[in-house]
Design an enzyme around this catalytic site. Sequence first.
Site, PDB file in Angstrom:
ATOM      1  N   THR A  37       0.827  -1.214   0.000  1.00  0.00           N
ATOM      2  CA  THR A  37       0.000   0.000   0.000  1.00  0.00           C
ATOM      3  C   THR A  37       0.864   1.268   0.000  1.00  0.00           C
ATOM      4  OG1 THR A  37      -1.718  -1.199   1.195  1.00  0.00           O
ATOM      5  CG2 THR A  37      -1.828   1.205   1.294  1.00  0.00           C
ATOM      6  N   HIS A  59      10.098   5.078  -2.419  1.00  0.00           N
ATOM      7  CA  HIS A  59       9.324   4.743  -3.622  1.00  0.00           C
ATOM      8  C   HIS A  59       8.568   5.984  -4.103  1.00  0.00           C
ATOM      9  CE1 HIS A  59       6.984   2.436  -6.417  1.00  0.00           C
ATOM     10  NE2 HIS A  59       5.844   2.661  -5.802  1.00  0.00           N
TER      11      HIS A  59
HETATM   12  P1  A3D Z   1      -7.541  -1.566  -5.487  1.00  0.00           P
HETATM   13  O1  A3D Z   1      -7.833  -2.380  -6.693  1.00  0.00           O
HETATM   14  O2  A3D Z   1      -8.372  -0.378  -5.220  1.00  0.00           O
HETATM   15  O3  A3D Z   1      -7.609  -2.556  -4.206  1.00  0.00           O
HETATM   16  C1  A3D Z   1      -7.563  -2.095  -2.907  1.00  0.00           C
HETATM   17  C2  A3D Z   1      -8.519  -2.945  -2.093  1.00  0.00           C
HETATM   18  O4  A3D Z   1      -8.382  -2.585  -0.727  1.00  0.00           O
HETATM   19  C3  A3D Z   1     -10.002  -2.741  -2.466  1.00  0.00           C
HETATM   20  O5  A3D Z   1     -10.567  -3.985  -2.821  1.00  0.00           O
HETATM   21  C4  A3D Z   1     -10.624  -2.169  -1.194  1.00  0.00           C
HETATM   22  O6  A3D Z   1     -11.947  -2.617  -0.961  1.00  0.00           O
HETATM   23  C5  A3D Z   1      -9.664  -2.724  -0.146  1.00  0.00           C
HETATM   24  N1  A3D Z   1      -9.715  -2.015   1.132  1.00  0.00           N
HETATM   25  C6  A3D Z   1      -9.890  -0.682   1.372  1.00  0.00           C
HETATM   26  N2  A3D Z   1      -9.891  -0.450   2.696  1.00  0.00           N
HETATM   27  C7  A3D Z   1      -9.684  -1.643   3.301  1.00  0.00           C
HETATM   28  C8  A3D Z   1      -9.579  -2.065   4.646  1.00  0.00           C
HETATM   29  N3  A3D Z   1      -9.682  -1.187   5.652  1.00  0.00           N
HETATM   30  N4  A3D Z   1      -9.367  -3.373   4.900  1.00  0.00           N
HETATM   31  C9  A3D Z   1      -9.269  -4.265   3.904  1.00  0.00           C
HETATM   32  N5  A3D Z   1      -9.366  -3.943   2.605  1.00  0.00           N
HETATM   33  C10 A3D Z   1      -9.569  -2.643   2.308  1.00  0.00           C
HETATM   34  O7  A3D Z   1      -6.012  -1.103  -5.479  1.00  0.00           O
HETATM   35  P2  A3D Z   1      -4.729  -1.879  -6.060  1.00  0.00           P
HETATM   36  O8  A3D Z   1      -4.822  -3.312  -5.688  1.00  0.00           O
HETATM   37  O9  A3D Z   1      -4.512  -1.478  -7.470  1.00  0.00           O
HETATM   38  O10 A3D Z   1      -3.574  -1.157  -5.207  1.00  0.00           O
HETATM   39  C11 A3D Z   1      -3.493  -1.357  -3.818  1.00  0.00           C
HETATM   40  C12 A3D Z   1      -2.462  -0.443  -3.182  1.00  0.00           C
HETATM   41  O11 A3D Z   1      -1.162  -0.745  -3.698  1.00  0.00           O
HETATM   42  C13 A3D Z   1      -2.664   1.061  -3.446  1.00  0.00           C
HETATM   43  O12 A3D Z   1      -2.387   1.796  -2.265  1.00  0.00           O
HETATM   44  C14 A3D Z   1      -1.618   1.372  -4.507  1.00  0.00           C
HETATM   45  O13 A3D Z   1      -1.236   2.725  -4.495  1.00  0.00           O
HETATM   46  C15 A3D Z   1      -0.510   0.469  -4.072  1.00  0.00           C
HETATM   47  N6  A3D Z   1       0.513   0.177  -5.074  1.00  0.00           N
HETATM   48  C16 A3D Z   1       1.802   0.145  -4.643  1.00  0.00           C
HETATM   49  C17 A3D Z   1       2.819  -0.129  -5.532  1.00  0.00           C
HETATM   50  C18 A3D Z   1       4.221  -0.165  -5.040  1.00  0.00           C
HETATM   51  O14 A3D Z   1       5.132  -0.437  -5.803  1.00  0.00           O
HETATM   52  C19 A3D Z   1       4.516   0.141  -3.662  1.00  0.00           C
HETATM   53  C20 A3D Z   1       2.523  -0.378  -6.879  1.00  0.00           C
HETATM   54  C21 A3D Z   1       1.199  -0.344  -7.285  1.00  0.00           C
HETATM   55  C22 A3D Z   1       0.187  -0.065  -6.364  1.00  0.00           C
END
Ligand code: A3D
Length: 320
Positions: A120, A176
């Site tokens: 995250t 990052h």
């Molecule tokens: P997304 O597809 O929105 O998935 C996030 C999930 O988290 C959703 O299904 C939400 O329902 C769930 N969620 C929200 N709040 C909660 C909670 N309190 N408890 C449990 N689940 C919850 O996002 P994604 O999968 O594309 O990305 C997830 C995270 O990774 C984001 O913060 C991105 O910015 C991050 N990310 C980081 C990198 C790195 O290289 C560090 C790269 C890409 C994405």
Amino acid sequence: MARAKIALIGSGMIGGTLAHIAAREELGDVVLFDITEGVPQGKALDIAEATAVFGSDVALKGANDYADIADADVCIVTAGVPRKPGMSRDDLLGINLKVMKAVGEGIKKYAPNAFVICITNPLDAMVWALQKFSGLPVEKVVGMAGVLDSARFAYFLAEKTGISVEDIHAWTLGGHGDDMVPMVRHSTVGGLPLPELVAQGFLTQDELDAIVKRTRGGGGEIVALLKTGSAFYAPAESGIAMAKSYLSDKKRVLPVAAFLNGEYGLSGLYVGVPAVIGKDGVEKVIEFSTNEDEKAMFKKSVESVQGLIAACKEIDPSLA
Ligand code: A3D
């Protein structure tokens, strides 16, 4: 021997992709957790049905209750919100900090012996907060960012030189953010450090500079194309590489956000550094030599991370 248990906290784009890869590679039984009802259950069932096609004997479960992550060996955290076009990773801080509190408390209660990989954003601050909220040992809580940033760097080098990605070892250190530090002198193509590659005419200095710039903006490039979220295939593969090194005690040296205890002259924060990942989590931080330019870039990147940590402490005084 019992199968490993992998808990994926957050079942969105990265969480779902992690579940697919973990099941396909038979890494262990998978629990997909999310606050949204139905999504983790639906993804778990969909992938479980696919196991009959690719022939993996693992169990998948969707959950909305932290009790279901009990005794997980690995927790990979993607819960929170991703970036939309025009947003920086830092814009996510306030929302995702609250999410880290809930996730940290869930892990503390049900999976205190797990190896925890945070994905995250803003990564370096969120992994720091997650370790504090969970109370797990610092070597068992790491952040995934460097594997992804380095993979982007390696891919762009492969694309430009026409040389196999397998023979490229690229490294990015620091936070990052867009001021991450691609380590040009320590990255190699076929064993040749990049400055030597330029000297031998494989690519020009301008081309190398453009690759460094593109690596720094690699996340934003995908956000601008997708428009509705951020990268997920390469981030998921990167999280899996870290989980595999832990689960099989492989002791790979991977660029990860590790808690520093004096290495690189820093203490008390998470920053991207090369580290040995084995059965004890982060077993050793590798210290690259840095010249004056690299030191200055690393310092700037670390200052951004320190700024984010200060912001976390302001939002949640229990972290101070
Ligand atoms: P997304 O597809 O929105 O998935 C996030 C999930 O988290 C959703 O299904 C939400 O329902 C769930 N969620 C929200 N709040 C909660 C909670 N309190 N408890 C449990 N689940 C919850 O996002 P994604 O999968 O594309 O990305 C997830 C995270 O990774 C984001 O913060 C991105 O910015 C991050 N990310 C980081 C990198 C790195 O290289 C560090 C790269 C890409 C994405």
